[in-house]
Design an enzyme around this catalytic site. Structure first.
Site, PDB file in Angstrom:
ATOM      1  N   SER A   1       0.864  -1.169   0.000  1.00 54.81           N
ATOM      2  CA  SER A   1       0.000   0.000   0.000  1.00 54.81           C
ATOM      3  C   SER A   1       0.904   1.223   0.000  1.00 54.81           C
ATOM      4  O   SER A   1       1.717   1.395   0.906  1.00 54.81           O
ATOM      5  CB  SER A   1      -0.860  -0.042   1.267  1.00 54.81           C
ATOM      6  OG  SER A   1      -1.599   1.144   1.392  1.00 54.81           O
TER       7      SER A   1
ATOM      8  N   ASP B   1      -7.120   2.998  -2.993  1.00 54.45           N
ATOM      9  CA  ASP B   1      -7.844   3.028  -1.719  1.00 54.45           C
ATOM     10  C   ASP B   1      -8.130   4.479  -1.360  1.00 54.45           C
ATOM     11  O   ASP B   1      -7.210   5.282  -1.199  1.00 54.45           O
ATOM     12  CB  ASP B   1      -6.991   2.366  -0.623  1.00 54.45           C
ATOM     13  CG  ASP B   1      -7.733   2.231   0.700  1.00 54.45           C
ATOM     14  OD1 ASP B   1      -8.885   2.712   0.808  1.00 54.45           O
ATOM     15  OD2 ASP B   1      -7.156   1.644   1.637  1.00 54.45           O
TER      16      ASP B   1
ATOM     17  N   LYS C   1      -2.863   4.957  -2.521  1.00 58.36           N
ATOM     18  CA  LYS C   1      -3.809   5.758  -1.760  1.00 58.36           C
ATOM     19  C   LYS C   1      -4.211   6.943  -2.632  1.00 58.36           C
ATOM     20  O   LYS C   1      -3.346   7.549  -3.293  1.00 58.36           O
ATOM     21  CB  LYS C   1      -3.158   6.247  -0.465  1.00 58.36           C
ATOM     22  CG  LYS C   1      -2.900   5.125   0.536  1.00 58.36           C
ATOM     23  CD  LYS C   1      -4.209   4.612   1.111  1.00 58.36           C
ATOM     24  CE  LYS C   1      -3.974   3.688   2.289  1.00 58.36           C
ATOM     25  NZ  LYS C   1      -5.238   3.216   2.889  1.00 58.36           N
TER      26      LYS C   1
ATOM     27  N   GLY D   1      -3.917  -4.132   6.123  1.00 57.00           N
ATOM     28  CA  GLY D   1      -2.899  -3.817   7.122  1.00 57.00           C
ATOM     29  C   GLY D   1      -3.212  -2.510   7.823  1.00 57.00           C
ATOM     30  O   GLY D   1      -3.966  -1.684   7.304  1.00 57.00           O
TER      31      GLY D   1
ATOM     32  N   LYS E   1      -9.603  -7.061   7.909  1.00 55.40           N
ATOM     33  CA  LYS E   1      -8.601  -6.631   8.880  1.00 55.40           C
ATOM     34  C   LYS E   1      -9.006  -7.222  10.209  1.00 55.40           C
ATOM     35  O   LYS E   1     -10.123  -6.997  10.688  1.00 55.40           O
ATOM     36  CB  LYS E   1      -8.555  -5.102   8.976  1.00 55.40           C
ATOM     37  CG  LYS E   1      -7.909  -4.441   7.773  1.00 55.40           C
ATOM     38  CD  LYS E   1      -7.857  -2.942   7.916  1.00 55.40           C
ATOM     39  CE  LYS E   1      -7.149  -2.332   6.714  1.00 55.40           C
ATOM     40  NZ  LYS E   1      -7.399  -0.877   6.628  1.00 55.40           N
TER      41      LYS E   1
ATOM     42  N   LYS F   1      -1.060  -1.017  -4.452  1.00 64.20           N
ATOM     43  CA  LYS F   1      -2.256  -0.243  -4.089  1.00 64.20           C
ATOM     44  C   LYS F   1      -1.836   1.200  -3.859  1.00 64.20           C
ATOM     45  O   LYS F   1      -0.870   1.462  -3.151  1.00 64.20           O
ATOM     46  CB  LYS F   1      -2.874  -0.857  -2.830  1.00 64.20           C
ATOM     47  CG  LYS F   1      -3.786   0.037  -2.029  1.00 64.20           C
ATOM     48  CD  LYS F   1      -4.483  -0.767  -0.951  1.00 64.20           C
ATOM     49  CE  LYS F   1      -4.596  -0.006   0.357  1.00 64.20           C
ATOM     50  NZ  LYS F   1      -5.174  -0.831   1.428  1.00 64.20           N
TER      51      LYS F   1
ATOM     52  N   GLU G   1     -10.991   0.668  -3.241  1.00 61.87           N
ATOM     53  CA  GLU G   1     -11.295   0.319  -1.853  1.00 61.87           C
ATOM     54  C   GLU G   1     -11.982   1.486  -1.150  1.00 61.87           C
ATOM     55  O   GLU G   1     -11.503   2.624  -1.221  1.00 61.87           O
ATOM     56  CB  GLU G   1      -9.953  -0.022  -1.175  1.00 61.87           C
ATOM     57  CG  GLU G   1     -10.041  -0.733   0.145  1.00 61.87           C
ATOM     58  CD  GLU G   1      -8.628  -1.058   0.666  1.00 61.87           C
ATOM     59  OE1 GLU G   1      -7.691  -1.206  -0.142  1.00 61.87           O
ATOM     60  OE2 GLU G   1      -8.488  -1.157   1.892  1.00 61.87           O
TER      61      GLU G   1
ATOM     62  N   ASP H   1     -13.714  -1.918   3.052  1.00 61.36           N
ATOM     63  CA  ASP H   1     -12.776  -2.044   4.168  1.00 61.36           C
ATOM     64  C   ASP H   1     -13.503  -1.536   5.421  1.00 61.36           C
ATOM     65  O   ASP H   1     -14.165  -2.307   6.131  1.00 61.36           O
ATOM     66  CB  ASP H   1     -11.499  -1.232   3.842  1.00 61.36           C
ATOM     67  CG  ASP H   1     -10.482  -1.188   4.973  1.00 61.36           C
ATOM     68  OD1 ASP H   1     -10.770  -1.670   6.075  1.00 61.36           O
ATOM     69  OD2 ASP H   1      -9.359  -0.660   4.775  1.00 61.36           O
TER      70      ASP H   1
HETATM   71  O1  OSB Z   1      -7.175   1.616   4.605  1.00 59.13           O
HETATM   72  O2  OSB Z   1      -5.902  -0.039   4.260  1.00 59.13           O
HETATM   73  C1  OSB Z   1      -6.111   1.044   4.820  1.00 59.13           C
HETATM   74  C2  OSB Z   1      -3.020   2.094   6.822  1.00 59.13           C
HETATM   75  C3  OSB Z   1      -3.617   2.729   7.891  1.00 59.13           C
HETATM   76  C4  OSB Z   1      -4.986   2.837   7.916  1.00 59.13           C
HETATM   77  C5  OSB Z   1      -5.770   2.302   6.887  1.00 59.13           C
HETATM   78  C6  OSB Z   1      -5.179   1.645   5.835  1.00 59.13           C
HETATM   79  C7  OSB Z   1      -3.775   1.572   5.785  1.00 59.13           C
HETATM   80  C8  OSB Z   1      -3.033   0.987   4.689  1.00 59.13           C
HETATM   81  C9  OSB Z   1      -1.647   0.501   4.996  1.00 59.13           C
HETATM   82  O3  OSB Z   1      -3.428   0.942   3.547  1.00 59.13           O
HETATM   83  C10 OSB Z   1      -1.521  -0.944   5.012  1.00 59.13           C
HETATM   84  C11 OSB Z   1      -0.203  -1.366   5.596  1.00 59.13           C
HETATM   85  O4  OSB Z   1       0.786  -1.336   4.866  1.00 59.13           O
HETATM   86  O5  OSB Z   1      -0.171  -1.724   6.792  1.00 59.13           O
HETATM   87 MG    MG Z   2      -8.310   0.502   3.201  1.00 58.49          MG
END
Ligand code: OSB
Ligand code: MG
Length: 376
Positions: A135, A188, A163, A290, A262, A161, A213, A238
């Site tokens: 991510s 995402d 953001k 994550g 998660k 992925k 996402e 999510d």
């Molecule tokens: O939405 O998946 C998410 C990190 C913090 C809060 C929300 C998210 C995320 C990530 C990071 O996308 C995932 C990771 O590398 O731990």
């Molecule tokens: Mg997410």
């Protein structure tokens, strides 16, 4: 198993690089770890809340409060036969899934150790290795992002992925897709859009994304169903899936075609397995999300990801992407082909570095079957 001791501790850990999402930038993590002793064996869990209520409504401090004042007092001294009994004992407390998950998952680790099996076996997972994606936080420019994507692909990661948020979306995705026409690519939004943005989100359809996402509100399933009918890109939920009932609802409403599981968000391994099972019955692929976890949370994510419905690469990546030094040994390592080998020793399968954890701890509290001990 008798729950003889629970220790809750807060650690300060600094991410190697700041992580930017649509809701803000994270670098200084305040991580809560739970150690739970049952019949002389000690298991570990992590509370995956962020520091502020920007992803969901929980925070480091709400979890500390809820565990200290409700969860630990109810569980200490209790006799249970398996970790799957925990959700029922805590069902009276509304919400606070991440707080509950940290404690329940520690008991899963303890139970696996007691039975002498790897945690993934206790979870009925069967994979020997899991497939990893990354991510990537929001970057200044599309060019910066392309450089970062190339680096991660060279490390072997099988899915990228990105953001996104309004103003940092289409041009960034376009640049990455142009440079890498064939990769598994997703975005995402962490709830940064509204249903009225559907015409804008439709522009993403041309980039053949694996999924988008959580584009809409964090606690809203129905509007995602309306959006899914208007765009071709599969929606992955999510934030708004916190239990198996929500997964069932989202699937029935056609609000998504993929679900990210998660462990913290859904309340622990028992609930995660229920979400997994509902999705599997309906042919909905899942993957492991994550929350910028330390090695303890990461080890639980690896065990969970061995279940058969986890058919897409997850956001479980190498310790060294996040931390100068992790709290477990060996650290989580990713192969050149973007996979993590699942440990085969009892419990989590990693050694917990107690001395290192002690050094990072800024507060802790212990409950024993007879009394509570507070220390600074
Ligand atoms: O939405 O998946 C998410 C990190 C913090 C809060 C929300 C998210 C995320 C990530 C990071 O996308 C995932 C990771 O590398 O731990
Ligand atoms: Mg997410």
């Amino acid at each position: 198993m008798k729950i003889e001791m629970i220790t809750l501790r807060e650690l300060r850990m600094r991410l190697k690089t700041p992580f930017e999402t649509s809701f803000g930038v994270t670098q200084e993590r305040r991580i809560l770890l739970v150690e739970l002793a049952a019949d002389g064996v000690s298991g570990w869990g992590e509370i995956t809340s962020l520091e502020s209520p920007l992803f969901n409504s929980e925070t480091t401090d709400t979890a500390w409060h809820v565990i200290s004042d409700y969860i630990a007092p109810v569980l200490i001294g209790k006799e249970v036969s398996t970790a799957t009994e925990l959700p029922a004992l805590l069902a009276g407390f509304r919400g606070h899934e991440m707080a509950k998950a940290g404690v329940e998952n520690a008991l899963w680790d303890a139970e696996a150790q007691q039975k002498g099996v790897p945690l993934h076996t206790l979870l009925r997972g069967s994979r020997q290795e899991i497939v990893c994606g990354v991510s990537l936080g929001i970057r200044e420019t599309p060019q910066h992002l392309v450089v970062k994507v190339r680096e991660e692909l060279e490390s072997g990661y099988q899915r990228i992925k990105l953001k996104v948020k309004p103003g940092k979306d289409v041009a960034f995705v376009a640049a990455v897709r142009k440079e890498f026409p064939e990769i598994l690519l997703s975005v995402d939004a962490n709830s940064a859009y509204e249903l009225k943005d559907a015409p804008h989100l439709r522009k993403l359809d041309e980039f053949r994304l694996l999924m988008i996402e959580q584009p809409l509100q964090w606690d809203e399933i129905h509007s995602h169903a309306k959006l899914q009918a208007l765009i071709n890109t599969p929606i992955c939920l999510d934030e708004c899936i916190t239990n198996a009932r929500h997964a069932q609802t989202a699937i029935e409403l056609a609000a998504c075609r993929i679900i990210n599981i998660k462990l913290g968000r859904v309340g622990g391994h028992t609930s995660a397995r229920q979400v997994h099972d509902v999705c599997r019955e309906h042919g909905i692929p899942v993957w492991c999300g994550g929350m910028l976890e330390s090695g303890i949370g990461r080890a639980h994510n690896i065990a969970m990801s061995t279940q058969p419905g986890f058919t897409l690469p997850g956001d479980v990546s190498a310790s060294q992407r996040y931390w100068a030094e992790d709290v477990i040994e060996p650290e989580v390592e990713v192969s050149r082909s973007g996979t993590i080998r699942v440990p085969q020793t009892p419990g989590l399968g990693f050694r917990v570095k107690r001395n290192f954890i002690e050094r990072l701890t800024c507060r802790s509290r212990t409950w024993t079957a007879t009394r509570a001990v507070v220390s600074a």
